[in-house]
Design an enzyme around this catalytic site. Structure first.
Site, short mmCIF file in Angstrom:
data_model
loop_
_atom_site.label_atom_id
_atom_site.label_comp_id
_atom_site.label_asym_id
_atom_site.label_seq_id
_atom_site.Cartn_x
_atom_site.Cartn_y
_atom_site.Cartn_z
N SER A 131 0.84 -1.21 0.00
CA SER A 131 0.00 0.00 0.00
C SER A 131 0.87 1.25 0.00
CB SER A 131 -0.89 0.01 1.24
OG SER A 131 -1.81 -1.06 1.19
N GLY B 34 -6.63 0.55 -13.91
CA GLY B 34 -6.56 -0.85 -13.48
C GLY B 34 -7.66 -1.18 -12.48
N GLN C 273 -38.66 -17.51 2.50
CA GLN C 273 -38.30 -16.10 2.56
C GLN C 273 -36.84 -15.88 2.97
OE1 GLN C 273 -40.39 -13.39 5.33
NE2 GLN C 273 -41.15 -12.37 3.50
N GLN D 11 -23.68 -20.28 1.36
CA GLN D 11 -24.72 -20.57 2.37
C GLN D 11 -26.01 -21.08 1.71
OE1 GLN D 11 -23.82 -20.36 5.45
NE2 GLN D 11 -25.77 -20.85 6.42
N GLU E 124 -4.18 -4.23 -6.51
CA GLU E 124 -4.38 -2.92 -7.16
C GLU E 124 -4.96 -1.90 -6.18
OE1 GLU E 124 -5.36 -2.75 -11.23
OE2 GLU E 124 -4.54 -4.74 -11.62
N GLY E 125 -4.49 -2.01 -4.93
CA GLY E 125 -4.90 -1.10 -3.88
C GLY E 125 -5.94 -1.76 -3.00
N SER F 75 -8.78 -2.27 0.04
CA SER F 75 -10.00 -1.48 0.31
C SER F 75 -9.64 -0.23 1.12
CB SER F 75 -11.00 -2.31 1.10
OG SER F 75 -11.44 -3.39 0.31
#
Ligand code: CAA
Length: 384
Positions: A137, A247, A284, A341, A368-369, A371
């Site tokens: 980073s 990118g 549901q 799940q 590519e960086g 979060s």
């Protein structure tokens, strides 16, 4: 405002979808298991013009727009993210950087075959060498050095986590030439893999995108001719940041594809699997999961297409590409976990594909960086 794809976009999307189903799906589980690089698939992708999609036909490319690139990346990533990461790196980080900032000689010599993805019938792709063991980073902290020796630079150091590390023939390498100038002392060079002093390290044994060949690459007294420096002295960090902004649209689209692939599999399974006397889609608990997945996929797609549109309009897309990447990658992680799940025990075995998509999703929050880096870029942009 226009939310419809053109006929041409739909054709490209269909070509990518057919390619993914016919060429990538067969053998994807085995390639993942044995970490087998998808060479044949990438060669065929090159024949379709997808390894240099956005490069001008003047330089051997297909001359398509960034919207087409997002559509193709999504379709291929739904099935095999190890194929799409090679495609993304070659298109966005290597070809785009060379076309935008390379000299005419560099474009003729290096871009033309890279945009075609082939040379003398063999795979010919590139890699982007910014990350280091101690500079991920914190990309300005380059330890690789490029000492100016007059008519050449002497390159020394090690790069880490390099996508296409062993399969690439051409490396774009960032290196520090004058540490006193900080980020303004960084240069970027075109280096050929077969030059003396270049060594490819062992392949990383990864959690996901296991078909992709990730290596460390080291340089020991590699002589790089001056004419292989891209741009003026000290342009390397700006080159890296500008190239990574594009990118990030590619990786955001990869995350989108992983997310939509997992969602589509969960939707299909919910219509087939019965529990408590009815297909699980009638419960549901499953409906709410599918509703959330569909909503997140749509948000990710809109962000990717908006960033692509801004790039095609020659607007500043730094903010939108980081937003697209952080949202799509987090959506991909969430959706793939939920898709496992929905599948219950079957989701945990390889035959149903969703466990692989879940493992593949994680890297989109890192490369590519991370979060966290995207949030730095976004907050700097909105606070300035
Ligand atoms: N365009 C142009 N210039 C830019 C820029 C941009 N987008 N971003 C920064 N710069 C300039 C700044 O203006 C600054 O210049 P000044 O000193 O003149 O102001 C200079 O570059 C240094 O910038 P910062 O001070 O902002 O640098 P920083 O140390 O604070 O770091 C960062 C900023 C956003 C965290 C950056 O280091 C970064 O993006 N890090 C992540 C690196 C990354 O994405 N690595 C991925 C590796 S490649 C990969 O993963 C490929 C693969 O294999 C799949």
């Amino acid at each position: 405002m226009q939310f419809q794809l053109t006929e041409e976009h739909l054709m490209i999307q269909k070509a990518a979808r057919d390619f993914a189903q016919n060429e990538c799906l067969p053998g994807v589980i085995e390639r993942d298991e044995h970490q087998k690089f998808p060479r044949e698939q990438i060669l065929k992708l090159a024949e379709l013009g997808f390894m240099g999609m956005m490069v001008s036909p003047d330089y051997g490319g297909a001359g398509m727009d960034t919207i087409s690139y997002v559509l193709a990346m999504e379709e291929i990533s739904k099935v095999d993210a190890s194929v799409s990461v090679s495609m993304s790196v070659n298109n966005s980080l290597v070809c785009w950087g060379l076309e935008k900032f390379g000299s005419e000689d560099q474009k003729q010599k290096y871009l033309v075959p890279l945009a075609q993805g082939r040379k003398n019938g063999e795979l010919h792709i590139g890699a982007f060498l910014l990350s280091e063991p101690e500079a991920g980073s914190d990309a300005t902290s380059q330890h690789t050095t490029a000492e100016d020796k007059g008519d050449y630079y002497l390159l020394n150091g090690t790069k880490n986590w390099i996508t296409n590390g062993s399969s690439a023939s051409i490396y774009l390498v960032m290196a520090q030439s004058d540490v006193s100038k900080g980020s303004k002392g960084i240069n970027v060079f075109i280096v050929e893999k077969n030059w003396p002093g270049v060594a490819v390290g062992a392949k990383e044994n990864k959690l996901g995108i296991r078909g992709s060949d990730t290596h460390s690459i080291s340089f020991s007294d590699v002589k790089v001719p001056k004419e292989n420096r891209i741009g003026g002295d000290g342009f390397g960090f700006t080159f890296a940041m500008k190239t990574l902004a594009g990118g990030r649209i590619g990786i955001a689209s990869q995350a989108l594809g992983i997310a939509s692939g997992a969602y589509e599999l969960a939707l299909k399974y919910s219509k087939e699997r019965k529990a408590f006397g009815k297909e699980i889609m009638h419960h549901q608990a499953i409906q709410f999961k599918l509703a959330d997945m569909a909503t997140k996929v749509e948000c990710a797609r809109l962000l990717c297409l908006k960033a692509a549109w801004e790039k095609d309009q020659h607007l500043d897309y730094t903010l939108s590409s980081s937003m697209a990447k952080v949202f799509s990658s987090e959506a991909a992680m969430w959706i793939t976990v939920e898709a496992v799940q929905v599948h219950g025990g079957y989701g945990y075995v390889k035959e149903y594909h969703v466990e692989r998509l879940m493992r593949d999703a994680k890297i989109t929050q890192i490369y590519e960086g991370t979060s966290e880096v995207q949030r730095i870029v976004i907050s700097r942009s909105i606070l300035k």
